[in-house]
Motif scaffolding. Structure first.
Motif, mmCIF file in Angstrom:
data_model
loop_
_atom_site.group_PDB
_atom_site.id
_atom_site.type_symbol
_atom_site.label_atom_id
_atom_site.label_comp_id
_atom_site.label_asym_id
_atom_site.label_seq_id
_atom_site.Cartn_x
_atom_site.Cartn_y
_atom_site.Cartn_z
ATOM 1 N N ASN A 31 42.389 80.078 31.271
ATOM 2 C CA ASN A 31 41.436 81.032 31.412
ATOM 3 C C ASN A 31 41.671 82.425 30.709
ATOM 4 O OD1 ASN A 31 40.029 79.052 32.900
ATOM 5 N ND2 ASN A 31 40.543 79.875 34.742
ATOM 6 N N TYR A 32 42.797 82.732 30.026
ATOM 7 C CA TYR A 32 43.299 83.848 29.769
ATOM 8 C C TYR A 32 43.572 84.002 28.181
ATOM 9 C CZ TYR A 32 44.067 85.136 34.483
ATOM 10 O OH TYR A 32 43.886 85.492 35.930
ATOM 11 N N VAL A 33 43.500 85.162 27.751
ATOM 12 C CA VAL A 33 43.951 85.775 26.334
ATOM 13 C C VAL A 33 45.016 86.372 26.872
ATOM 14 C CG1 VAL A 33 43.443 87.024 24.336
ATOM 15 C CG2 VAL A 33 41.560 85.624 25.245
ATOM 16 N N MET A 34 46.059 86.244 25.837
ATOM 17 C CA MET A 34 47.565 86.712 26.205
ATOM 18 C C MET A 34 47.592 87.718 24.814
ATOM 19 S SD MET A 34 48.578 85.326 28.702
ATOM 20 C CE MET A 34 50.521 85.492 28.899
ATOM 21 N N GLY A 35 48.040 88.794 24.859
ATOM 22 C CA GLY A 35 48.146 89.610 23.925
ATOM 23 C C GLY A 35 49.863 90.426 23.844
ATOM 24 N N ALA A 98 48.039 89.958 29.830
ATOM 25 C CA ALA A 98 46.808 88.824 29.794
ATOM 26 C C ALA A 98 45.738 89.515 30.516
ATOM 27 C CB ALA A 98 47.540 87.846 30.927
ATOM 28 N N GLY A 99 44.453 88.833 30.019
ATOM 29 C CA GLY A 99 43.083 89.118 30.381
ATOM 30 C C GLY A 99 42.390 87.739 30.359
ATOM 31 N N LEU A 100 41.635 88.063 31.166
ATOM 32 C CA LEU A 100 40.379 86.703 31.269
ATOM 33 C C LEU A 100 39.843 86.533 30.028
ATOM 34 C CD1 LEU A 100 39.202 86.852 35.044
ATOM 35 C CD2 LEU A 100 40.717 84.960 33.928
ATOM 36 N N VAL A 101 39.560 85.387 29.579
ATOM 37 C CA VAL A 101 38.708 85.296 28.172
ATOM 38 C C VAL A 101 37.194 85.699 28.500
ATOM 39 C CG1 VAL A 101 37.628 83.573 26.902
ATOM 40 C CG2 VAL A 101 39.864 83.000 27.651
ATOM 41 N N GLY A 102 36.875 86.777 27.463
ATOM 42 C CA GLY A 102 35.670 87.189 27.525
ATOM 43 C C GLY A 102 35.443 88.729 28.278
ATOM 44 N N ASP A 104 37.432 91.406 27.599
ATOM 45 C CA ASP A 104 38.080 92.493 26.963
ATOM 46 C C ASP A 104 38.709 93.562 27.371
ATOM 47 O OD1 ASP A 104 36.264 94.831 24.465
ATOM 48 O OD2 ASP A 104 38.077 93.395 24.058
ATOM 49 N N LYS A 105 39.526 93.139 28.511
ATOM 50 C CA LYS A 105 40.604 93.961 28.682
ATOM 51 C C LYS A 105 41.656 93.173 29.400
ATOM 52 C CE LYS A 105 38.279 94.335 33.334
ATOM 53 N NZ LYS A 105 39.425 93.817 34.269
ATOM 54 N N TYR A 106 42.821 93.727 29.639
ATOM 55 C CA TYR A 106 44.112 93.108 30.104
ATOM 56 C C TYR A 106 44.448 93.646 31.292
ATOM 57 C CZ TYR A 106 44.414 91.421 25.307
ATOM 58 O OH TYR A 106 44.041 90.841 24.096
ATOM 59 N N ASP A 107 44.458 92.759 32.345
ATOM 60 C CA ASP A 107 44.711 93.222 33.732
ATOM 61 C C ASP A 107 46.016 92.923 34.110
ATOM 62 O OD1 ASP A 107 41.681 91.496 34.452
ATOM 63 O OD2 ASP A 107 42.025 93.617 34.373
ATOM 64 N N TYR A 108 47.062 92.272 33.478
ATOM 65 C CA TYR A 108 48.391 92.050 33.918
ATOM 66 C C TYR A 108 49.291 92.463 32.901
ATOM 67 C CZ TYR A 108 45.761 89.362 37.263
ATOM 68 O OH TYR A 108 44.757 89.002 38.354
ATOM 69 N N TRP A 109 50.352 93.084 33.264
ATOM 70 C CA TRP A 109 51.444 93.508 32.122
ATOM 71 C C TRP A 109 52.794 93.109 32.547
ATOM 72 C CZ3 TRP A 109 49.498 95.965 27.541
ATOM 73 C CH2 TRP A 109 48.268 96.497 27.642
ATOM 74 N N GLY A 110 53.688 92.858 31.315
ATOM 75 C CA GLY A 110 55.054 92.765 31.469
ATOM 76 C C GLY A 110 55.434 94.149 31.473
ATOM 77 N N GLN A 111 56.905 94.140 31.872
ATOM 78 C CA GLN A 111 57.666 95.295 32.105
ATOM 79 C C GLN A 111 58.005 95.989 30.746
ATOM 80 O OE1 GLN A 111 59.026 92.351 32.132
ATOM 81 N NE2 GLN A 111 61.032 92.682 31.127
ATOM 82 N N GLY A 112 57.999 95.426 29.834
ATOM 83 C CA GLY A 112 58.082 95.803 28.443
ATOM 84 C C GLY A 112 59.610 95.670 27.889
ATOM 85 N N THR A 113 59.856 95.401 26.504
ATOM 86 C CA THR A 113 61.282 95.495 26.060
ATOM 87 C C THR A 113 61.392 96.351 24.729
ATOM 88 O OG1 THR A 113 62.726 93.625 25.330
ATOM 89 C CG2 THR A 113 60.548 93.311 24.634
ATOM 90 N N GLN A 114 62.508 96.937 24.816
ATOM 91 C CA GLN A 114 62.651 98.033 23.519
ATOM 92 C C GLN A 114 63.208 97.125 22.237
ATOM 93 O OE1 GLN A 114 62.391 101.430 23.441
ATOM 94 N NE2 GLN A 114 62.663 101.051 20.962
ATOM 95 N N VAL A 115 62.506 97.454 21.391
ATOM 96 C CA VAL A 115 62.752 96.973 19.965
ATOM 97 C C VAL A 115 63.079 98.306 18.958
ATOM 98 C CG1 VAL A 115 61.991 95.800 17.586
ATOM 99 C CG2 VAL A 115 61.242 94.865 20.008
ATOM 100 N N THR A 116 64.403 98.255 18.335
ATOM 101 C CA THR A 116 64.685 99.240 17.566
ATOM 102 C C THR A 116 65.149 98.959 16.399
ATOM 103 O OG1 THR A 116 65.665 100.863 19.487
ATOM 104 C CG2 THR A 116 66.539 101.426 17.267
ATOM 105 N N VAL A 117 64.536 99.435 15.208
ATOM 106 C CA VAL A 117 64.637 98.827 13.949
ATOM 107 C C VAL A 117 65.340 100.124 13.368
ATOM 108 C CG1 VAL A 117 63.850 97.880 11.789
ATOM 109 C CG2 VAL A 117 62.653 97.446 14.046
ATOM 110 N N SER A 118 66.660 99.890 12.585
ATOM 111 C CA SER A 118 67.455 100.919 11.997
ATOM 112 C C SER A 118 67.223 100.785 10.441
ATOM 113 C CB SER A 118 68.905 100.941 12.322
ATOM 114 O OG SER A 118 69.595 99.396 11.903
ATOM 115 N N SER A 119 67.356 101.986 9.961
ATOM 116 C CA SER A 119 66.756 101.892 8.374
ATOM 117 C C SER A 119 68.355 101.932 7.745
ATOM 118 C CB SER A 119 66.457 103.140 8.099
ATOM 119 O OG SER A 119 67.255 104.305 8.405
#
Length: 119
Positions: A31-35, A98-102, A104-119
């Motif tokens: 029932n969800y859209v994941m982003g 994650a948010g329910l289909v239709g 247009d908002k996301y109700d559930y979130w993960g804690q996040g993960t850091q991505v660092t790209v060095s030049s």
């Protein structure tokens, strides 16, 4: 309710690749859209890609189209973000949501993960 836990962030050189994972638990994921979102310091949170769990239909922001791929494994209940040709400007905290289909908002979130790209 849906619980989300990201993993896979880290430090990578420009031009390299990373794959982020987001383990999802909960009932009725179909029932969800994941982003996948990201937020860099001093910038607004940005939606990068999303996928409908039921049929794997996807769409992407212009900033990552052709470089990032969103996918999901319905057996493992895991969402992925394959990131190729990384650039220093991709440096941010990445979140799955994650948010329910239709809705247009996301109700559930993960804690996040850091991505660092060095030049």
């Amino acid at each position: 309710q849906v619980q989300l836990v990201e993993s896979g962030g880290g430090l990578v050189q420009a031009g390299g690749s990373l794959r982020l994972s987001c383990a999802a638990s909960g009932r009725f994921l179909s029932n969800y859209v994941m982003g996948w979102f990201r937020q860099a310091p001093g910038k607004e949170r940005e939606l990068l890609a999303r996928i409908r769990w039921s049929d794997s239909s996807t769409d992407y922001s212009d900033s990552v189209k052709g470089r990032f791929t969103i996918s999901r494994n319905s057996v493992r209940n895991t969402l992925y973000l394959q990131m190729n040709s990384l650039k220093p400007e991709d440096t941010a905290v990445y979140y799955c949501a994650a948010g329910l289909v239709g809705a247009d908002k996301y109700d559930y979130w993960g804690q996040g993960t850091q991505v660092t790209v060095s030049s």
